[in-house]
Design an enzyme around this catalytic site. Structure first.
Site, PDB file in Angstrom:
ATOM      1  N   PHE A  10       0.802  -1.221   0.000  1.00  0.00           N
ATOM      2  CA  PHE A  10       0.000   0.000   0.000  1.00  0.00           C
ATOM      3  C   PHE A  10       0.842   1.281   0.000  1.00  0.00           C
ATOM      4  CE2 PHE A  10      -1.519  -3.362   2.827  1.00  0.00           C
ATOM      5  CZ  PHE A  10      -2.477  -3.911   2.007  1.00  0.00           C
ATOM      6  N   CYS A  11       1.955   1.250  -0.715  1.00  0.00           N
ATOM      7  CA  CYS A  11       2.853   2.408  -0.777  1.00  0.00           C
ATOM      8  C   CYS A  11       3.265   2.858   0.621  1.00  0.00           C
ATOM      9  CB  CYS A  11       2.202   3.566  -1.541  1.00  0.00           C
ATOM     10  SG  CYS A  11       1.923   3.222  -3.280  1.00  0.00           S
ATOM     11  N   ASN A  12       3.511   1.905   1.498  1.00  0.00           N
ATOM     12  CA  ASN A  12       3.916   2.214   2.870  1.00  0.00           C
ATOM     13  C   ASN A  12       4.859   1.128   3.358  1.00  0.00           C
ATOM     14  OD1 ASN A  12       4.110   2.835   5.624  1.00  0.00           O
ATOM     15  ND2 ASN A  12       2.022   3.628   5.687  1.00  0.00           N
TER      16      ASN A  12
END
Length: 884
Positions: free
Chosen positions: A423-425
Site C-alpha cells: 500500500f505504498c507504505n
C-alpha cells in the site's frame, strides 16, 4: 447440534447485539436517512459487488455527477487566466470553492491558503522543493527533515530532494514519538534557527492507526521534538487518508502544511488535490520554477522575474484543472446532503470497522489457531485512535500465512474488492510483518517489486490484505466479507462447516456454511459465487453444448481418430511413457478451445494460437474475468480456405479472414500484460456480431503480422545465444502444458456426494478445459512437471519457463460460462501457498525453413532440473508424428 451451530453462527454476525453491547450505543447510518435507499439510488452500480477499497479510492454518488454535468452544460467556463466574462465566471467560482474547502476544515482565508495541485503527492513535492532548507555547513548544523516511518511513499520520497540540498533526513519510529509524548523530550527553541520539518500522517494508510493531532502543537511549541536539534520545527500533517472519513479542525490543530486528495473524499474528480498552507509560514516558501499564470512580470531575454503576490497564484503553475475545481462544489453539497457531515461519516464507518474487527479477530480453527493475523496499534476502541481500515493476513490452521494474491483472487470470486500488497507504505509493512531491510533487498533480487503479486518469498509474506470502509458502506458489505472468510477457511469444499472455536471459548460448531451463504445479500443480490452470475443468464440459455475438449476436432492430417480415442489407446495399457494426448489452440484470446490432432507451429507457438482478441469500446482487452461468456464463442479454423469461423448459440456463424488486407487494415494499438502490441481491426461486420452477442460495443482485433513481441526473460531462464522467443497475444509464454495425472489428483480431491449420498466425480474433460492448456500429456506421477527443466517432443525442444500461476478464470465452467469457486479453493488448499497448475513452455530453438507440426500421440521426453539425465529410449521407440 445443528440448531446449536446455527445459533453460534447467528451470534457471530448479530450486529444489533454488538451495537447494544457498547456504551454509548454505536451509531450506524445517517439518522432518518435510509442507507439502503441511498445505496440503491446513488450507487446502483454496486449491486452484487462488495467494494472494500475506500482507502484506495472512494466512490462518487450518481447525483454528484449529475449535478456537476448539469452545471457545465448550462454554463460556459473559460480559462481563468483570460479576462472575458466566461473566464471571470470560472475565476470567481474557483475562489468560492477555495473558501468552501477552508470552511470544510474549520478555518478561513485569514489563517490558511488553498493551493490546488494534481494530488497530495504533488502537494508534498511542492513543500519539499519550496521549504527554506538550510544546508549543513561550517557555520550551521543545517536543517533536519524528519518523517514517521509509517508514512506514504510520497512522504518518504521528499528525502531525495533534501539530500540533494545537503539536508539530513531522519526516519522516526512511531514508538519513539509515543515515548516522547508520554515521557517528554529535550526542549527545542521554538524561535530558533535553522528551520526543521517533521511529517507524519493523521491516519496510517496501512493500518488505519490515527496518530495524535496534539503532536502538531507539541512539536511546534518545542516541548516534543522528533530529534534533538537546535532550531525551529514546522509540521506537515499528511491528511489524505484521514480526511476521507473524518473531520479535521484546523482551527484547533494548526499544522503548517496539510496535503489532501479530493477523490479520497468524494470519489470524483480524480487527479486533483490541494496543499493547505498556514499563512504564517507561507512567506518562508521559496519558489524557483515559474509557469503560466504565476508571474507578475518577467523578461524572456533577461533574467528578470517577479512572482505574483497571492500565495496560490504564485504556486499554481499553468492552468489548473478548473473544471475539476468546480466539481468540488458539487462534491461538498452532495456529501453534506447525503450524510449530514464528516462527523456522521466518522462514526458510521468506525462502527462497521469495529464490528468487522471484533468478528474477524474471533474466528478460530478447530485447533484453536486464529484464522487471521490483524496488524493494528489499537484494539479498535475508538475512532480517535483508529480509522475504518483493517489490515491482515489470512493464516492456515498451522499458523502459516496464505499469500495475499491468493486471498485477492478468491475474494474476486465472491465479487469482493480488496487491496493487497504494501500500500505504498514500506515502513509500516516492515514494522508489522517483521521484514528487515536486508529482506527487502533480497526480495528485490528475487524479482519482487512494489505492486506485483509475489506475495511469499521463502515462506515469508511480502505484504498483506487491506479492507476499508467508506461513507456508503453497509452492514451487508461487512457481513459478506466475514462470510467469505468463513466459507473459504472454515468450510470444507463440499460446503460443510468445520467445527470452530471463538476466542476464549470452548470448541463449538459454526453455523452451516451453506446457510450462511444465503444471508450475504447486497442490494438484493446474492453474493454466493454459484449464484452471482445467474442474472446474466436469465435471457440466455446455458444449455449450449459449447465445443470443448470433447468436441469434434479439425484434422489437418486427415486422420479419422479423435484425440479422445487416441488418449484412450495410449492410456489403456496403464501408466507408461509421457504421451501427448490432446492439442488445443485458442485462436481468440479467452474464447473457447479449438482442438486438433495435428497442427503446424510457428515462431510464436501453435499457428494462430491467441492471434485475435476481443476489446471493449475503449480498446481494452476483454477476458473471461470480466466477460465469462467469451468461452461460449467457438472458433474453427480452416487452413485451406484461409478463414476462421466463429459460432455461438443464437447467432449465425461468421467468417473472419486469417490474414489482414494490408491495404485496407485499420492499424490500432492495445496492451497485453503491460506490453503494447500493434494490431489491426477486423472490421465492422464482426464488431456488430460481437456487440450483439455481448450486449455492448466490442471489436475484434488481430496482432499485426509484422509486429514482434518479445518474451520477457525470467531469472535464471536465459534463452539460447542468438535466439529471442516471440509471443502472440498470450500472457506469458508460447505454450502451456498440462499433466493428466495432476488433473486426476485434483479430480479426486473434488469428489462430492449428491443429496442421496452417492459419490460423484468432477468430469475430467470439464476440469481439463478450465485450465486452457495447449499441450495435454499423460504422466506417471502428479505434478512431476514442476520438476522439469525442459522437454523434447520429437526433434523439438522446449524450455520449461516456470509454473502457471492461476487466477479466477479456472472457476469458470467453459461449457456454460457459470462461475463457482470450488476448483480454485481446492487447488489453493492442495497446492498450499501458491495456486499453480501446469507449466509454461518456450522454444529453445526453432528451424522454420521446413514445416513443423505437433501431433497427438507424440512421445514427450522430460529433463529434470539440475539433472542432465533423461529418459533413454531407442530411436525405434520414438514417435515420428512430429515432422521437421
Amino acid at each position: 447440534m445443528a440448531g446449536e451451530a446455527a445459533q453460534r453462527g447467528a451470534e457471530l454476525l448479530d450486529f444489533e447485539q454488538f451495537r447494544d453491547s457498547s456504551s454509548p450505543r454505536l451509531p450506524y447510518g445517517y439518522g432518518q436517512r435510509s442507507l439502503r435507499e441511498l445505496r440503491e439510488r446513488e450507487f446502483s452500480r454496486l449491486a452484487g459487488t462488495v467494494y472494500l477499497d475506500h482507502a484506495g479510492a472512494t466512490l462518487f454518488p450518481q447525483s454528484q455527477l449529475t449535478s456537476f454535468t448539469n452545471d457545465v452544460l448550462k454554463n460556459v467556463y473559460g480559462n481563468p487566466h483570460s479576462q472575458n466574462i466566461n473566464s471571470k465566471l470560472t475565476h470567481d467560482t474557483m475562489e468560492q470553492v477555495r473558501y468552501r474547502v477552508l470552511v470544510h476544515f474549520h478555518t478561513s482565508p485569514d489563517d490558511y491558503t488553498v493551493i490546488f495541485t494534481s494530488g497530495s503527492t504533488a502537494a508534498l513535492k511542492l513543500v519539499a522543493e519550496a521549504f527554506p532548507w538550510v544546508p549543513q555547513g561550517p557555520e550551521s548544523s543545517g536543517s533536519r527533515f524528519c518523517y514517521l516511518t509509517d508514512s506514504h511513499t510520497s512522504v518518504v520520497g521528499m528525502r531525495e530532494i533534501t539530500t540533494a540540498r545537503n539536508v539530513t533526513s531522519i526516519p522516526v519510529r512511531p514508538e519513539d514519538m509515543w515515548s516522547a509524548e508520554t515521557q517528554g523530550a529535550a526542549t527545542c527553541d521554538p524561535d530558533g534557527h535553522p528551520p526543521h520539518l517533521f511529517c507524519y500522517p493523521a491516519q496510517s494508510n496501512f493500518s488505519g492507526t490515527r496518530y495524535p493531532l496534539s503532536w502538531i502543537e507539541g512539536i511546534k511549541s518545542g516541548w516534543m521534538c522528533p530529534v534533538n536539534a537546535p532550531g525551529k520545527w514546522f509540521v506537515l500533517l499528511d491528511a489524505a487518508s484521514y480526511v476521507s472519513t473524518s473531520p479535521l479542525d484546523l482551527s484547533l490543530h494548526q499544522a503548517d502544511f496539510v496535503p489532501i486528495s479530493f477523490y479520497k473524499i468524494f470519489g470524483f474528480p480524480t487527479g486533483l488535490g490541494a496543499l493547505l498552507v498556514n499563512n504564517r509560514v507561507a512567506p518562508l516558501l521559496r519558489k524557483t520554477y515559474f509557469g503560466g499564470g504565476t508571474a507578475a512580470a518577467y523578461l524572456a531575454g533577461e533574467d528578470f522575474y517577479v512572482p505574483r503576490q497571492s500565495v496560490a497564484e504564485r504556486f499554481e503553475d499553468g492552468t489548473i484543472s478548473f473544471l475539476g475545481v468546480i466539481a468540488l462544489k458539487h462534491g461538498f453539497d452532495t456529501l453534506e446532503r447525503l450524510t449530514g457531515g464528516m462527523e456522521n461519516i466518522k462514526q458510521h464507518t468506525f462502527t462497521l470497522a469495529q464490528y468487522t474487527y471484533s468478528a474477524l479477530s474471533s474466528l478460530r480453527y478447530p485447533n484453536g489457531a486464529p484464522v487471521v493475523r490483524i496488524y493494528s496499534d489499537s484494539e479498535f476502541s475508538s475512532p480517535e485512535v483508529q480509522g475504518p481500515i483493517i489490515n491482515f493476513n489470512v493464516l492456515d490452521d498451522q499458523g502459516n500465512i496464505i499469500g495475499y494474491s491468493q486471498v485477492d483472487k478468491m475474494a474476486s470470486l465472491y465479487n469482493i474488492q480488496v487491496r493487497t500488497g504494501c500500500f505504498c507504505n514500506t515502513g509500516a509493512c516492515q514494522r508489522f510483518l517483521g521484514i528487515s531491510n536486508e529482506m527487502v533487498k533480497k526480495n528485490l533480487q528475487a524479482g519482487h517489486v512494489c505492486g506485483d503479486n509475489i506475495d511469499l518469498i521463502d515462506g515469508q509474506p511480502t505484504g498483506s490484505v487491506r479492507i476499508s470502509f467508506g461513507y456508503m458502506s453497509m452492514l451487508e458489505d461487512a457481513q459478506a466479507f466475514l462470510r467469505f472468510i468463513i466459507a473459504t477457511r472454515l468450510c470444507s469444499s463440499d460446503g460443510q462447516p468445520l467445527p470452530q472455536t471463538l476466542a476464549g471459548e470452548a470448541p463449538a460448531p459454526l453455523a452451516e456454511c451453506k446457510a450462511l451463504s444465503t444471508l450475504a445479500v447486497v442490494d438484493g443480490h446474492s453474493l454466493s459465487p454459484q449464484e452471482d452470475t445467474s442474472a446474466v443468464w436469465d435471457n440466455f440459455s446455458t444449455t449450449m453444448n459449447a465445443v470443448g475438449l470433447c468436441s469434434p476436432v479439425c484434422e489437418v492430417n486427415g486422420s479419422q481418430q479423435t484425440p479422445s480415442e487416441k488418449a484412450e489407446r495410449v492410456l489403456a495399457g496403464g501408466l507408461g511413457p509421457h504421451i501427448v494426448t490432446n492439442l488445443c489452440l485458442y485462436p481468440v484470446k479467452s474464447c473457447a478451445a479449438f482442438e486438433v490432432t495435428r497442427w503446424p507451429i510457428g515462431n510464436q507457438g501453435l499457428l494462430y494460437d491467441r492471434s485475435w482478441m476481443v476489446v471493449n469500446h475503449n480498446g481494452i482487452c476483454l477476458s473471461q474475468k470480466q466477460e465469462p461468456r467469451l468461452c461460449l464463442i467457438q472458433p474453427f479454423i480452416d487452413l485451406q480456405q484461409r478463414i476462421m469461423v466463429l459460432k455461438a448459440k443464437g447467432m449465425e456463424p461468421i467468417e473472419v479472414p486469417l490474414e489482414e488486407n494490408s491495404e485496407r487494415a485499420q492499424i490500432c494499438q492495445s496492451k497485453v500484460c503491460a506490453d503494447r502490441v500493434n494490431t489491426y481491426d477486423c472490421g465492422e461486420k464482426i464488431s456488430r456480431w460481437l456487440s450483439k452477442f455481448f450486449g455492448r460495443q466490442c471489436r475484434l482485433i488481430k496482432q499485426s503480422s509484422n509486429f514482434q513481441r518479445n518474451a520477457k526473460k525470467k531469472h535464471g531462464k536465459d534463452q539460447s545465444p542468438g535466439t529471442t522467443a516471440t509471443l502472440s497475444l498470450v500472457n506469458e509464454a508460447q505454450y502451456l502444458l498440462l499433466n493428466r495425472s495432476s488433473v486426476s489428483e485434483l479430480q479426486q480431491q473434488l469428489n462430492f456426494s449428491d443429496e442421496n449420498g452417492k459419490e460423484k466425480l468432477f468430469p475430467m474433460s470439464e476440469l481439463i478445459s478450465r485450465f486452457r492448456a495447449n499441450i495435454i500429456i499423460s504422466g506417471t506421477r502428479a505434478f512431476e512437471e514442476d520438476k522439469w527443466d525442459e522437454i523434447s517432443v520429437g526433434s523439438l525442444r522446449f524450455q520449461v519457463s516456470g509454473p502457471c500461476h492461476r487466477c479466477q478464470m479456472i472457476c469458470i465452467d467453459q461449457q456454460t460460462g457459470q462461475r463457482n469457486q470450488e476448483v480454485f479453493q481446492k487447488l489453493s488448499e492442495s497446492r498450499k501457498r501458491k495456486v499453480t497448475f501446469g507449466v509454461y513452455l518456450m522454444h529453445t530453438s526453432l528451424d522454420l525453413s521446413s514445416p513443423c507440426f505437433l501431433s497427438v500421440g507424440s512421445l514427450v521426453l522430460p529433463v529434470l532440473k539440475e539433472n542432465v539425465e533423461c529418459h533413454h529410449l531407442s530411436a525405434a521407440d520414438k514417435h515420428q508424428d512430429i515432422i521437421s
